[in-house]
Write an enzyme that holds these catalytic residues in place. Structure first.
Site, PDB file in Angstrom:
ATOM      1  N   CYS A   1      31.831  47.680  46.807  1.00 25.44           N
ATOM      2  CA  CYS A   1      31.217  46.526  47.423  1.00 25.44           C
ATOM      3  C   CYS A   1      32.285  45.761  48.183  1.00 25.44           C
ATOM      4  O   CYS A   1      33.477  45.984  48.001  1.00 25.44           O
ATOM      5  CB  CYS A   1      30.582  45.626  46.370  1.00 25.44           C
TER       6      CYS A   1
ATOM      7  N   ARG B   1      31.750  49.188  53.143  1.00 26.25           N
ATOM      8  CA  ARG B   1      31.991  49.330  51.713  1.00 26.25           C
ATOM      9  C   ARG B   1      30.702  49.270  50.906  1.00 26.25           C
ATOM     10  O   ARG B   1      30.707  49.548  49.703  1.00 26.25           O
ATOM     11  CB  ARG B   1      32.941  48.231  51.221  1.00 26.25           C
TER      12      ARG B   1
ATOM     13  N   TRP C   1      26.822  47.875  47.264  1.00 26.05           N
ATOM     14  CA  TRP C   1      26.430  49.272  47.068  1.00 26.05           C
ATOM     15  C   TRP C   1      25.975  49.368  45.622  1.00 26.05           C
ATOM     16  O   TRP C   1      26.755  49.165  44.698  1.00 26.05           O
ATOM     17  CB  TRP C   1      27.612  50.203  47.333  1.00 26.05           C
TER      18      TRP C   1
ATOM     19  N   ASN D   1      33.018  43.055  42.540  1.00 22.23           N
ATOM     20  CA  ASN D   1      33.126  44.467  42.883  1.00 22.23           C
ATOM     21  C   ASN D   1      33.678  45.193  41.673  1.00 22.23           C
ATOM     22  O   ASN D   1      34.636  44.736  41.055  1.00 22.23           O
ATOM     23  CB  ASN D   1      34.064  44.653  44.082  1.00 22.23           C
ATOM     24  N   GLY D   2      33.071  46.328  41.293  1.00 19.56           N
ATOM     25  CA  GLY D   2      33.560  47.104  40.167  1.00 19.56           C
ATOM     26  C   GLY D   2      32.467  47.386  39.153  1.00 19.56           C
ATOM     27  O   GLY D   2      31.271  47.252  39.432  1.00 19.56           O
TER      28      GLY D   2
ATOM     29  N   GLU E   1      34.924  71.293  54.068  1.00 19.30           N
ATOM     30  CA  GLU E   1      34.881  69.990  54.731  1.00 19.30           C
ATOM     31  C   GLU E   1      33.747  69.931  55.744  1.00 19.30           C
ATOM     32  O   GLU E   1      33.052  68.918  55.870  1.00 19.30           O
ATOM     33  CB  GLU E   1      36.237  69.722  55.401  1.00 19.30           C
TER      34      GLU E   1
ATOM     35  N   LYS F   1      30.659  67.236  55.610  1.00 19.48           N
ATOM     36  CA  LYS F   1      30.349  66.338  56.717  1.00 19.48           C
ATOM     37  C   LYS F   1      28.887  66.466  57.132  1.00 19.48           C
ATOM     38  O   LYS F   1      28.204  65.477  57.382  1.00 19.48           O
ATOM     39  CB  LYS F   1      31.251  66.634  57.914  1.00 19.48           C
TER      40      LYS F   1
ATOM     41  N   GLU G   1      26.548  64.921  54.392  1.00 18.11           N
ATOM     42  CA  GLU G   1      26.633  63.492  54.099  1.00 18.11           C
ATOM     43  C   GLU G   1      26.108  62.620  55.224  1.00 18.11           C
ATOM     44  O   GLU G   1      25.651  61.498  54.964  1.00 18.11           O
ATOM     45  CB  GLU G   1      28.056  63.079  53.713  1.00 18.11           C
TER      46      GLU G   1
ATOM     47  N   HIS H   1      28.648  88.368  46.963  1.00 18.46           N
ATOM     48  CA  HIS H   1      28.540  88.162  45.518  1.00 18.46           C
ATOM     49  C   HIS H   1      27.470  87.142  45.152  1.00 18.46           C
ATOM     50  O   HIS H   1      27.528  86.553  44.069  1.00 18.46           O
ATOM     51  CB  HIS H   1      29.896  87.749  44.947  1.00 18.46           C
TER      52      HIS H   1
ATOM     53  N   LYS I   1      32.187  53.575  51.680  1.00 20.36           N
ATOM     54  CA  LYS I   1      33.496  54.076  52.108  1.00 20.36           C
ATOM     55  C   LYS I   1      34.531  54.087  50.989  1.00 20.36           C
ATOM     56  O   LYS I   1      35.100  55.113  50.671  1.00 20.36           O
ATOM     57  CB  LYS I   1      33.994  53.224  53.271  1.00 20.36           C
TER      58      LYS I   1
END
Length: 609
Positions: free
Chosen positions: A2, A27, A74, A99-100, A482, A486, A489, A505, A604
């Site tokens: 946050c 954030r 968030w 935040n946390g 990666e 991308k 997300e 396999h 983020k």
């Protein structure tokens, strides 16, 4: 995950709070709110959604005040609803932003209910508001009430607190989550990130673990975790307002993709200045690096993929054993520790909670040496590390990491070559060649950026798909990982990556005409193997999208689409091939109409578990 901003001034601080929240919205963007002291009351405006919606509501209510706090959320505890949005208020007297994660919130909630407190939200944060109020109404000063309350919290937090009858102070505390104090002229600020207050001041104090602060208009008082007066150094931030603005770009992700030649060049400058010598990683590196018997890399998400790439470099170039682990998994298992392994953490923000806790755990197990690869100076992880390599990517706002990833790769490559040089594995000729390859890297990346029109044309084919596979081999398997990350997300297409040799396999069962398969195909020693794997896909009706080096001798055919990146650039090829997979994800997301910079359910700076 946050964003927090607070201010105490002789002017209306609401514009400062709103501007700060806009800059912190990366954030968290589920909801936003501000609270200010107005006469003998706390006035609060909260809205679900983006900061702009809250800003409009605050304007409609003519919200004004000279002391205030703001928050963009968030969601962790409780859904995305207005009652769960911050700030939280206790009895109209205390307002808190946080935040946390408060791990003992359920225990504290039951205790506070027994004391007569009623809860309006599902959040852990409301516990803080009531706990502060409990001590404040019992006679403690606001500063002491926050101090006593924070000492009873288990978990991670950064908090800002105001009280209705204390118009001359703003109190804050930090444990495990980033928080800084901004110093102005007759006004002071708190924030999760310097970007939130850079328009008001560049002079900042980074709070340390356990610090509690009392801000007035004219000064700042700090206590450390042992309740002793603390003096923290004042830093002048070099963050520019221009770096926080979009400029000619449509999205921050697009901007940051295109900033990579400069970000890489700036980061490479540090390597050019020091050469592949221990001093590149700090004053103690000359003492630490010769003692190493191996490297253990701890990271999350994109940074983890950078670590996987580094494993190839470190073992091949330096001849040193390298293990790479997901930080959130490592910290919860009984791990074996060799004290002479270099614990290397990778984090864009330097505040990634899982990575920070993994580093602490590694030290508890007996690891003696730590290196941080990080983009943010004065953040927690570098401060906890003996050695540091700071990337020079500049501010990265988009949730999907781009330039932070490629600059991390440069730092890790420099580590591999430095270790190799110290062990006699890298000759003077090798060193000169590696430096030359680094010098040419930004130009090769710019060449890859010039492929954007071709990649954009591919995006229309992907936009209607629900699934995709990414394939790579050797050094380029992490780039396939990666690329898949991308795509999923920011476009919400389900995508997975595999070493191309693993296709037979199991994953080959998924391949049909509706499954696009992206292949990273550099002109290296594994190219012929990759071509064979591609034939396996075509034999099952799969459609191939191939990123091939200019000299790979691929030709397009029915069901095989080819985009040619620059000529093969040797061991630094993963950096170049990261660019087209970033661009592909960006343009597919545009074609699907998703929110590129603020994808759903993500934020983020990951400062929670």
């Amino acid at each position: 995950m946050c964003g927090i901003v607070g201010a105490i001034a002789a002017r209306n601080v609401v514009p400062v709070l709103v501007d700060g929240l806009k800059r912190l919205e990366y954030r968290g963007y589920d909801s936003a709110g501000v609270a200010v002291l107005a006469g003998d009351a706390i006035r609060r405006v909260r809205r679900v959604g983006r900061v702009a919606e809250m800003e409009n509501a605050a304007a409609e209510e003519s919200l004004q005040g000279q002391v205030g706090i703001g928050h963009t959320r968030w969601a962790t505890h409780g859904g995305v609803t207005e009652p769960n949005a911050h700030p939280h208020v206790s009895f109209g007297k205390i307002a808190v932003v946080h935040n946390g994660i408060i791990e003992n919130h359920e225990e504290q909630r039951e205790r506070l209910k027994g004391l007569g407190y009623a809860f309006e939200s599902q959040t852990d944060t409301e516990v803080i508001a009531h706990l502060v109020h409990h001590y404040y109404q019992a006679g403690d000063s606001l500063f002491d009430a926050v101090k006593r309350a924070s000492r009873e919290l288990t978990g991670a937090y950064a908090i800002g607190v105001i009280a209705v009858d204390r118009p001359d102070e703003l109190v804050c505390a930090r444990m495990g989550c980033p928080l800084l104090v901004g110093l102005g002229d007759g006004e002071n600020f708190i924030a999760s990130d310097v970007s939130a207050i850079v328009s008001a001041t560049r002079r900042v104090i980074f709070l340390e673990e356990g610090d509690i602060g009392r801000l007035t208009r004219d000064g700042v008082e700090l206590l450390d975790k042992d309740d002793q007066p603390a003096q923290r150094p004042v830093h002048v931030s070099d963050v520019s307002l221009a770096s926080l603005e979009l400029g000619p770009y449509s999205h921050f992700m697009q901007k940051e993709i295109h900033e990579q030649p400069k970000a890489l060049s700036d980061t490479i400058d540090a390597v050019q200045d020091y050469g592949f010598n221990p001093e590149l990683f700090g004053e103690r590196a000359g003492e630490v690096l010769p003692k190493l018997e191996g490297v253990k890399i701890l990271a999350c998400g994109t940074s983890y993929y950078a670590g996987l790439t580094a494993k190839y470099w470190i073992e091949t170039i330096a001849g040193v054993q390298c293990d790479v682990e997901i930080a959130s998994e490592y910290r919860y298992r009984s791990a074996w520790a060799n004290p002479n392994y270099l614990v290397t953490t990778i984090s864009q923000s330097g505040e990634t909670l899982d990575t920070m806790e993994a580093l602490k755990y590694a030290k508890e197990l007996g690891h003696r040496y730590a290196l941080s690869i990080c983009n943010v100076r004065e953040s927690a992880i570098p401060r906890a590390s003996e050695l540091v390599f700071f990337t020079r990517a500049g501010a990265e706002i988009g949730v999907a990491s781009t330039k932070a990833f490629t600059t991390q790769l440069v730092g890790l490559f420099a580590l591999a070559v430095t270790l190799g040089k110290m062990r006699g594995k890298v000759s003077a000729a090798d060193e000169a060649r590696y430096l030359d390859e680094l010098r040419h890297l930004p130009g090769s990346v710019q060449h890859a950026l010039n492929l954007e029109p071709q990649i954009k044309a591919w995006a229309d084919k992907f936009a209607a798909k629900d699934n995709a596979l990414f394939l790579g081999r050797g050094l380029h398997f992490p780039i396939a990982l990666e690329g898949a990350l991308k795509l999923k997300e920011i476009s919400y297409i389900h995508a997975e990556a595999y070493p191309a040799g693993e296709l037979k396999h199991g994953p080959l069962a998924l391949v049909d005409e509706d499954m696009p398969v992206v292949v990273i195909a550099p002109n290296d020693t594994l190219l012929e193997k990759v071509k064979s794997n591609m034939q396996e896909v075509r034999a099952r009706g799969g459609e191939l999208f191939v990123f091939a080096d200019l000299d790979s001798h691929f030709s397009e055919s029915d069901g095989v689409h080819v985009i040619r990146t620059p000529r093969h650039v040797g061991v630094l090829s993963p950096v170049v091939h990261a660019i087209p997979v970033q661009m592909l994800a960006y343009h597919v997301a545009l074609a699907r109409g998703t929110d590129v910079d603020k994808p759903r359910n993500l934020a983020k700076s990951v400062t929670v578990e």
